[in-house]
Write a protein that holds these residues in place. Structure first.
Motif, PDB file in Angstrom:
ATOM      1  N   GLU A  87      35.943  36.069  45.925  1.00 58.74           N
ATOM      2  CA  GLU A  87      36.354  34.588  46.007  1.00 58.74           C
ATOM      3  C   GLU A  87      37.748  34.311  45.325  1.00 58.74           C
ATOM      4  N   ASP A  88      38.361  35.264  44.610  1.00 57.49           N
ATOM      5  CA  ASP A  88      39.653  35.401  44.323  1.00 57.49           C
ATOM      6  C   ASP A  88      40.424  35.722  45.505  1.00 57.49           C
ATOM      7  N   THR A  89      40.172  35.964  46.662  1.00 57.17           N
ATOM      8  CA  THR A  89      40.999  36.312  47.624  1.00 57.17           C
ATOM      9  C   THR A  89      41.853  35.237  48.160  1.00 57.17           C
ATOM     10  N   ALA A  90      43.065  35.199  48.067  1.00 58.30           N
ATOM     11  CA  ALA A  90      43.833  34.251  48.466  1.00 58.30           C
ATOM     12  C   ALA A  90      45.488  34.524  48.445  1.00 58.30           C
ATOM     13  N   VAL A  91      46.189  33.671  48.933  1.00 59.08           N
ATOM     14  CA  VAL A  91      47.700  34.002  48.954  1.00 59.08           C
ATOM     15  C   VAL A  91      48.257  33.285  47.417  1.00 59.08           C
TER      16      VAL A  91
END
Length: 118
Positions: A87-91
């Motif tokens: 859930e830390d996946t992001a730009v």
């Protein structure tokens, strides 16, 4: 004021990554620097911010896992991310609140993609 971010990439769950951001320009002072993140379809959210005096603020979701630090002399900010979760996946975007020629404004760096996946 220009912000140059580096770091990011892909890591497995539980892994670590470090993001760095350097502010450059002429005649400016940094009041605060930080990191925000954004995923498709969602608003950009605060991850962590650090003031010129060293006060820090973290999103609840990253407390205890991420650490923000700064180097005032170099106008850089670093985000150490441990215990990464999918859930830390992001730009991730670097942000700086700077005063230049008497005006205080927000500045943004280019985004850097963080992918947490097995």
């Amino acid at each position: 004021v220009q912000l140059q971010a580096s770091g990011g990439g892909m890591v497995q769950p539980g892994g670590s990554l470090r993001l760095s951001c350097a502010a450059s320009g002429t005649t400016f002072s940094v009041k605060a620097m930080g990191w925000y993140r954004q995923t498709p379809g969602k608003q950009r959210e605060l991850v962590a911010v650090i003031s010129s005096g060293g006060s820090t603020t973290y999103a609840d979701s990253v407390k205890g896992r991420f650490t923000i630090s700064k180097d005032n002399a170099k106008n850089t900010v670093t985000l150490q991310m441990n215990g990464l979760k999918p859930e830390d996946t992001a730009v991730y975007y670097c942000n700086a609140l700077c005063t230049t020629y008497g005006a205080t404004n927000d500045y943004w760096g280019q985004g850097t993609l963080v992918t947490v996946s097995s």
